[in-house]
Design a protein around this motif. Structure first.
Motif, PDB file in Angstrom:
ATOM      1  N   LYS A  73      62.659  51.378 -28.549  1.00 15.92           N
ATOM      2  CA  LYS A  73      63.195  50.093 -28.097  1.00 15.92           C
ATOM      3  C   LYS A  73      63.251  49.033 -29.188  1.00 15.92           C
ATOM      4  O   LYS A  73      63.954  48.038 -29.050  1.00 15.92           O
ATOM      5  N   ALA A  74      62.519  49.246 -30.277  1.00 14.58           N
ATOM      6  CA  ALA A  74      62.427  48.220 -31.313  1.00 14.58           C
ATOM      7  C   ALA A  74      63.756  48.055 -32.048  1.00 14.58           C
ATOM      8  O   ALA A  74      64.496  49.020 -32.258  1.00 14.58           O
ATOM      9  N   LEU A  82      53.479  48.936 -27.695  1.00 10.95           N
ATOM     10  CA  LEU A  82      54.368  49.890 -27.033  1.00 10.95           C
ATOM     11  C   LEU A  82      54.168  49.902 -25.518  1.00 10.95           C
ATOM     12  O   LEU A  82      54.608  50.826 -24.841  1.00 10.95           O
ATOM     13  N   ARG A  98      47.709  54.430 -26.332  1.00  8.12           N
ATOM     14  CA  ARG A  98      48.973  53.716 -26.536  1.00  8.12           C
ATOM     15  C   ARG A  98      48.704  52.322 -27.091  1.00  8.12           C
ATOM     16  O   ARG A  98      47.963  51.540 -26.494  1.00  8.12           O
ATOM     17  N   HIS A 149      65.276  55.335 -34.873  1.00 11.01           N
ATOM     18  CA  HIS A 149      64.161  54.644 -34.214  1.00 11.01           C
ATOM     19  C   HIS A 149      63.131  54.196 -35.244  1.00 11.01           C
ATOM     20  O   HIS A 149      62.961  54.845 -36.283  1.00 11.01           O
ATOM     21  N   GLU A 158      58.702  52.397 -12.453  1.00 12.75           N
ATOM     22  CA  GLU A 158      59.908  52.001 -13.166  1.00 12.75           C
ATOM     23  C   GLU A 158      61.073  52.164 -12.198  1.00 12.75           C
ATOM     24  O   GLU A 158      61.595  53.246 -11.970  1.00 12.75           O
ATOM     25  N   ASN A 178      55.538  48.301 -23.112  1.00 13.46           N
ATOM     26  CA  ASN A 178      56.738  48.242 -22.274  1.00 13.46           C
ATOM     27  C   ASN A 178      57.855  49.152 -22.777  1.00 13.46           C
ATOM     28  O   ASN A 178      59.029  48.905 -22.518  1.00 13.46           O
ATOM     29  N   ASP A 179      57.490  50.205 -23.493  1.00 13.32           N
ATOM     30  CA  ASP A 179      58.490  51.162 -23.958  1.00 13.32           C
ATOM     31  C   ASP A 179      58.152  52.543 -23.405  1.00 13.32           C
ATOM     32  O   ASP A 179      57.370  53.289 -23.989  1.00 13.32           O
ATOM     33  N   ALA A 238      62.774  47.819 -18.589  1.00 13.29           N
ATOM     34  CA  ALA A 238      61.426  47.621 -19.109  1.00 13.29           C
ATOM     35  C   ALA A 238      60.426  47.695 -17.968  1.00 13.29           C
ATOM     36  O   ALA A 238      60.648  47.151 -16.897  1.00 13.29           O
ATOM     37  N   ASN A 241      59.010  53.994 -31.850  1.00  8.97           N
ATOM     38  CA  ASN A 241      59.341  52.944 -30.893  1.00  8.97           C
ATOM     39  C   ASN A 241      60.860  52.876 -30.706  1.00  8.97           C
ATOM     40  O   ASN A 241      61.552  52.150 -31.421  1.00  8.97           O
ATOM     41  N   ARG A 264      59.788  55.185 -23.422  1.00  5.69           N
ATOM     42  CA  ARG A 264      60.292  56.302 -24.233  1.00  5.69           C
ATOM     43  C   ARG A 264      59.497  56.489 -25.520  1.00  5.69           C
ATOM     44  O   ARG A 264      59.781  57.406 -26.295  1.00  5.69           O
ATOM     45  N   ALA A 265      58.523  55.638 -25.781  1.00  6.02           N
ATOM     46  CA  ALA A 265      57.744  55.736 -27.014  1.00  6.02           C
ATOM     47  C   ALA A 265      56.939  57.035 -27.043  1.00  6.02           C
ATOM     48  O   ALA A 265      56.522  57.559 -26.009  1.00  6.02           O
TER      49      ALA A 265
END
Length: 269
Positions: free
Chosen positions: A200-201, A169, A165, A262, A113, A171-172, A119, A198, A174-175
């Motif tokens: 980012k959602a 999720l 996972r 979230h 990252e 590409n997240d 992302a 999630n 922080r999930a």
């Protein structure tokens, strides 16, 4: 009317029941191509299917049309509720399905990252990193002592387990996952059930959410956070309205007390 003909001697014959059954089974499964030619969703389900389970019977036991898999092969995009019905018949979970779909598609999350908060990219040939299950505990009640609105402690530094996972999720970064404490959201969430979060959602009205509250001094940097796991009913510039299922109640939280909201996804594990 003439019976079916035995073409070897031109004489009529009656079809044996076992032959009829065998041909019916062949037709029911004849549309099954090799997994490499199937849409990933369809192929993942076929890979999980027990060998002795006919597709028509699987669909029927899930309360779907017997030819459901013919349609799925063409479209390859079932709804989440339909997936859950099909998986329940064979004793599998969404995590099993996501793992199989990832294996077939060959896509996983890169561990690189380069820009904080950006992302992550999806590459081929690697395994998705597991999702960390963060610690939770009973957090008392929100508001008045007799409000019956259940609070949860979320221990962000405590990793009590790791689970597969979900692809959703991928590409997240922080999930995370957590274990439901208490029965305030039953039957939607049961005590002990593990759910994913999630960050980012996009949050929408009607979503199940986790609302992280600021401390009494307005600070939201503590590693042990007081949270509300509820359904989002309304969102304004001054308050957030939430619904709890057990006991059923709708209540408001002042916006100044809300640090983050979230999306929570159920039944992945």
């Amino acid at each position: 009317m003439m019976n079916a003909l035995d073409l070897s001697n031109g004489q009529p014959y009656l079809l044996d029941a076992s032959i009829v059954a065998a041909r019916a089974a062949m037709l029911e499964n004849s549309h099954m191509p090799k997994p490499d030619n199937d849409p990933p969703t369809y192929a993942a389900l076929l890979a999980l299917k027990p060998d002795d389970l006919a597709l028509g019977r699987w669909a029927s036991e899930a309360k779907l049309a017997r030819n459901y898999f013919n349609d799925l092969r063409g479209h390859g995009n079932p709804g989440e509720e339909t997936l859950r019905k099909l998986l329940a018949v064979i004793g599998k979970t969404m995590a099993d399905y996501d793992r199989e779909k990832a294996r077939i598609a060959g896509t996983v999350l890169s561990e690189v990252e380069s820009i904080p908060g950006s992302a992550r990219s999806v590459f081929h040939g690697e395994r998705l990193p597991d999702l960390e299950v963060r610690g939770t505990a009973m957090g008392g009640e929100f508001g008045d002592l007799d409000s019956d609105i259940e609070l949860t402690e979320l221990h962000m530094d405590e990793v009590i387990d790791r689970v597969a996972r979900p692809i959703a999720l991928a590409n997240d970064p922080r999930a995370y996952a957590l274990r439901i404490i208490g029965d305030s959201m039953a039957p939607r969430f049961k005590p002990g059930e593990r759910v994913s979060v999630n960050p980012k959602a996009t949050v929408s009205i009607g979503d199940d959410v986790i609302v992280q509250l600021r401390g009494d001094d307005g600070n939201d940097g503590e590693r042990i956070k007081m949270v509300l796991i509820k359904e989002l009913v309304r969102f304004t510039s001054t308050f957030v309205e939430l619904r709890q299922h057990n006991p059923s109640t709708v209540f408001r939280v002042e916006r100044k007390r809300v640090a983050h909201i979230h999306v929570v996804r159920a039944n992945y594990f």
